[in-house]
Design a protein around this motif. Structure first.
Motif, PDB file in Angstrom:
ATOM      1  N   ALA A 108       0.832  -1.205   0.000  1.00 56.77           N
ATOM      2  CA  ALA A 108       0.000   0.000   0.000  1.00 56.77           C
ATOM      3  C   ALA A 108       0.867   1.256   0.000  1.00 56.77           C
ATOM      4  CB  ALA A 108      -0.941  -0.014   1.199  1.00 56.77           C
ATOM      5  N   LEU A 109       1.928   1.285   0.790  1.00 55.47           N
ATOM      6  CA  LEU A 109       2.827   2.430   0.841  1.00 55.47           C
ATOM      7  C   LEU A 109       3.543   2.634  -0.496  1.00 55.47           C
ATOM      8  CD1 LEU A 109       4.166   4.672   2.532  1.00 55.47           C
ATOM      9  CD2 LEU A 109       5.925   2.986   3.142  1.00 55.47           C
ATOM     10  N   ILE A 110       4.043   1.566  -1.080  1.00 53.54           N
ATOM     11  CA  ILE A 110       4.723   1.659  -2.376  1.00 53.54           C
ATOM     12  C   ILE A 110       3.758   2.167  -3.443  1.00 53.54           C
ATOM     13  CG2 ILE A 110       5.785   0.298  -4.226  1.00 53.54           C
ATOM     14  CD1 ILE A 110       7.077  -1.415  -1.978  1.00 53.54           C
ATOM     15  N   THR A 111       2.531   1.679  -3.433  1.00 51.97           N
ATOM     16  CA  THR A 111       1.521   2.134  -4.392  1.00 51.97           C
ATOM     17  C   THR A 111       1.233   3.614  -4.210  1.00 51.97           C
ATOM     18  OG1 THR A 111       0.530  -0.067  -4.415  1.00 51.97           O
ATOM     19  CG2 THR A 111      -0.825   1.749  -5.234  1.00 51.97           C
ATOM     20  N   TRP A 112       1.087   4.072  -2.969  1.00 50.99           N
ATOM     21  CA  TRP A 112       0.812   5.474  -2.691  1.00 50.99           C
ATOM     22  C   TRP A 112       1.957   6.365  -3.176  1.00 50.99           C
ATOM     23  CZ3 TRP A 112       3.095   8.953   0.872  1.00 50.99           C
ATOM     24  CH2 TRP A 112       2.397  10.146   1.046  1.00 50.99           C
ATOM     25  N   ILE A 113       3.194   5.955  -2.904  1.00 53.49           N
ATOM     26  CA  ILE A 113       4.360   6.747  -3.311  1.00 53.49           C
ATOM     27  C   ILE A 113       4.473   6.814  -4.827  1.00 53.49           C
ATOM     28  CG2 ILE A 113       6.900   6.781  -3.319  1.00 53.49           C
ATOM     29  CD1 ILE A 113       6.756   5.697  -0.430  1.00 53.49           C
ATOM     30  N   THR A 114       4.335   5.686  -5.504  1.00 47.17           N
ATOM     31  CA  THR A 114       4.457   5.698  -6.968  1.00 47.17           C
ATOM     32  C   THR A 114       3.321   6.491  -7.615  1.00 47.17           C
ATOM     33  OG1 THR A 114       3.350   3.548  -7.131  1.00 47.17           O
ATOM     34  CG2 THR A 114       5.760   3.539  -7.124  1.00 47.17           C
ATOM     35  N   THR A 115       2.138   6.454  -7.045  1.00 46.96           N
ATOM     36  CA  THR A 115       1.027   7.248  -7.579  1.00 46.96           C
ATOM     37  C   THR A 115       1.327   8.736  -7.450  1.00 46.96           C
ATOM     38  OG1 THR A 115      -0.555   5.516  -7.022  1.00 46.96           O
ATOM     39  CG2 THR A 115      -1.441   7.712  -7.403  1.00 46.96           C
ATOM     40  N   ARG A 116       1.835   9.152  -6.300  1.00 45.29           N
ATOM     41  CA  ARG A 116       2.172  10.574  -6.111  1.00 45.29           C
ATOM     42  C   ARG A 116       3.269  11.014  -7.078  1.00 45.29           C
ATOM     43  NH1 ARG A 116       0.605  13.738  -1.798  1.00 45.29           N
ATOM     44  NH2 ARG A 116       2.549  14.860  -2.087  1.00 45.29           N
ATOM     45  N   ILE A 117       4.296  10.193  -7.247  1.00 45.45           N
ATOM     46  CA  ILE A 117       5.386  10.535  -8.163  1.00 45.45           C
ATOM     47  C   ILE A 117       4.868  10.626  -9.596  1.00 45.45           C
ATOM     48  CG2 ILE A 117       7.545   9.675  -9.187  1.00 45.45           C
ATOM     49  CD1 ILE A 117       8.218   8.553  -6.372  1.00 45.45           C
ATOM     50  N   THR A 118       4.069   9.657  -9.998  1.00 43.58           N
ATOM     51  CA  THR A 118       3.520   9.649 -11.357  1.00 43.58           C
ATOM     52  C   THR A 118       2.630  10.860 -11.606  1.00 43.58           C
ATOM     53  OG1 THR A 118       3.584   7.235 -11.351  1.00 43.58           O
ATOM     54  CG2 THR A 118       2.204   8.279 -13.017  1.00 43.58           C
ATOM     55  N   MET A 119       1.758  11.179 -10.659  1.00 44.63           N
ATOM     56  CA  MET A 119       0.877  12.334 -10.823  1.00 44.63           C
ATOM     57  C   MET A 119       1.678  13.636 -10.871  1.00 44.63           C
ATOM     58  SD  MET A 119      -2.144  11.423 -11.365  1.00 44.63           S
ATOM     59  CE  MET A 119      -2.997  12.962 -11.155  1.00 44.63           C
ATOM     60  N   ARG A 120       2.694  13.743 -10.048  1.00 45.53           N
ATOM     61  CA  ARG A 120       3.521  14.954 -10.052  1.00 45.53           C
ATOM     62  C   ARG A 120       4.213  15.128 -11.399  1.00 45.53           C
ATOM     63  NH1 ARG A 120       6.464  16.808  -4.828  1.00 45.53           N
ATOM     64  NH2 ARG A 120       4.341  16.322  -4.305  1.00 45.53           N
ATOM     65  N   ARG A 121       4.753  14.047 -11.946  1.00 47.81           N
ATOM     66  CA  ARG A 121       5.395  14.123 -13.271  1.00 47.81           C
ATOM     67  C   ARG A 121       4.386  14.505 -14.345  1.00 47.81           C
ATOM     68  NH1 ARG A 121       9.222   8.768 -13.050  1.00 47.81           N
ATOM     69  NH2 ARG A 121      10.815   9.663 -11.711  1.00 47.81           N
ATOM     70  N   PHE A 122       3.195  13.924 -14.284  1.00 48.48           N
ATOM     71  CA  PHE A 122       2.147  14.222 -15.248  1.00 48.48           C
ATOM     72  C   PHE A 122       1.753  15.699 -15.194  1.00 48.48           C
ATOM     73  CE2 PHE A 122      -2.457  14.445 -16.195  1.00 48.48           C
ATOM     74  CZ  PHE A 122      -2.406  14.081 -17.533  1.00 48.48           C
ATOM     75  N   ILE A 123       1.539  16.218 -14.001  1.00 50.61           N
ATOM     76  CA  ILE A 123       1.155  17.623 -13.843  1.00 50.61           C
ATOM     77  C   ILE A 123       2.282  18.545 -14.301  1.00 50.61           C
ATOM     78  CG2 ILE A 123       0.643  19.408 -12.123  1.00 50.61           C
ATOM     79  CD1 ILE A 123      -0.951  17.192 -10.602  1.00 50.61           C
ATOM     80  N   ASN A 124       3.513  18.228 -13.955  1.00 50.89           N
ATOM     81  CA  ASN A 124       4.645  19.051 -14.394  1.00 50.89           C
ATOM     82  C   ASN A 124       4.780  19.049 -15.905  1.00 50.89           C
ATOM     83  OD1 ASN A 124       5.401  19.980 -11.876  1.00 50.89           O
ATOM     84  ND2 ASN A 124       6.802  18.277 -11.514  1.00 50.89           N
ATOM     85  N   GLN A 125       4.523  17.931 -16.553  1.00 49.94           N
ATOM     86  CA  GLN A 125       4.584  17.855 -18.015  1.00 49.94           C
ATOM     87  C   GLN A 125       3.502  18.734 -18.638  1.00 49.94           C
ATOM     88  OE1 GLN A 125       6.929  16.389 -19.817  1.00 49.94           O
ATOM     89  NE2 GLN A 125       6.001  17.105 -21.705  1.00 49.94           N
ATOM     90  N   ILE A 126       2.311  18.692 -18.093  1.00 50.40           N
ATOM     91  CA  ILE A 126       1.230  19.538 -18.607  1.00 50.40           C
ATOM     92  C   ILE A 126       1.581  21.012 -18.434  1.00 50.40           C
ATOM     93  CG2 ILE A 126      -1.158  20.266 -18.185  1.00 50.40           C
ATOM     94  CD1 ILE A 126      -1.804  17.341 -17.615  1.00 50.40           C
ATOM     95  N   LEU A 127       2.118  21.374 -17.275  1.00 45.17           N
ATOM     96  CA  LEU A 127       2.494  22.767 -17.038  1.00 45.17           C
ATOM     97  C   LEU A 127       3.633  23.211 -17.945  1.00 45.17           C
ATOM     98  CD1 LEU A 127       2.258  22.957 -13.149  1.00 45.17           C
ATOM     99  CD2 LEU A 127       0.695  23.947 -14.830  1.00 45.17           C
TER     100      LEU A 127
END
Length: 133
Positions: free
Chosen positions: A28-47
């Motif tokens: 659960a912790l690994i999933t939460w961390i990878t989701t946050r990292i992936t979303m942050r990269r996605f948002i930064n790419q859009i910006l």
């Protein structure tokens, strides 16, 4: 010592305990961390792809007219009749003009010259929306 369902019924073993109370929280912790990292990269790419003052980010001008609300940017203009406004709300920092139940034009109150101007904008938009119903 693997437990499970057998002739004696369900047996709980150390393997079951470790899976339930050790492995599951780690996964659960690994999933939460990878989701946050992936979303942050996605948002930064859009910006990064967003052109300043040429899209959603940048200055927006919102004008209240008798017929409805006009929102414009450097590259776009859209208008909505007062009947098309779902609702208008505010908090201490923002005015929210909902164009759909979950979509709003967010206007910071700091964009007005003073608090009285922000309140006048809010009251006028509420009155025109109410009159359209």
């Amino acid at each position: 010592l693997m437990g499970g369902i057998g002739a004696d019924g369900f047996t709980f073993s150390l393997v079951h305990f470790s899976l339930l109370f050790v492995v599951f929280p780690i996964v659960a912790l690994i999933t939460w961390i990878t989701t946050r990292i992936t979303m942050r990269r996605f948002i930064n790419q859009i910006l990064k792809e967003e052109k300043p003052e040429r899209g959603q980010l940048g200055k927006h001008r919102v004008v209240l007219q008798d017929s409805g609300l006009v929102e414009s940017t450097a590259v776009n203009e859209s208008s909505r009749t007062w009947e098309g406004i779902d609702r208008i709300e505010q908090n201490s920092d923002y005015i929210f003009i909902y164009t759909a139940p979950l979509m709003a034009i967010v206007i910071p109150k700091r964009a007005f010259k003073d608090a009285a101007a922000a309140e006048a904008f809010y009251e006028l938009s509420k009155a025109r929306t109410a009159a359209a119903r």
